[in-house]
Write an enzyme that holds these catalytic residues in place. Structure first.
Site: not given
Length: 136
Positions: A42, A44, A53, A55, A89, A92
């Site tokens: 990830n 940010e 993210c 993934e 999430c 994703c």
């Protein structure tokens, strides 16, 4: 490659996480049907909409290399060592669905419980490219 090995690679990918706001490190390891592994973490941003993210990072790396035949993706987070699974999430999940409804999701902890399901299990009433009507 078995799920334990793939999850261990995802756990190792966490160390590259840039997560100064949530302090929640996530790593992913994507296995293609040809046997190649792509990792992601990830990333940010202060403008949260720019955050990506783990993934999706792994998926975008694979796709940008011309490898879109995804078999499975393993996800590891800071919760992994507590033996708590971390699932993708919503965004994703939608991106994973773009590349196949039978892609396997692996989560858990390489030294503990490991869980596997398909993306279709996580999003049973999914919206995909096949839902578009042909325009004439």
């Amino acid at each position: 490659m078995d799920n334990k090995q793939l999850l261990k690679i995802a756990e190792d990918a966490r160390k590259y996480s840039h997560s100064p706001y949530s302090n929640f490190k996530v790593g992913a390891a994507l296995l293609t049907k040809s046997g190649k592994v792509y990792t992601g973490c990830n990333v940010e941003c202060a403008s949260f909409g720019g955050t990506n993210c783990a993934e999706r990072t792994a998926i975008f790396k694979a796709i940008s290399e011309g490898d879109n035949d995804i078999d499975k993706i393993a996800i590891a987070s800071d919760n992994s060592e507590k033996n708590e699974p971390t699932y993708p999430c919503g965004i994703c999940r939608q991106v994973i669905l773009e590349f196949g409804i039978d892609i396997k999701i692996v989560t858990g902890y390489s030294e503990g419980d490991i869980y596997e399901c398909t993306i279709k299990d996580l999003v049973p009433n999914y919206f995909a490219g096949s839902d578009f009507r042909e325009i004439k």
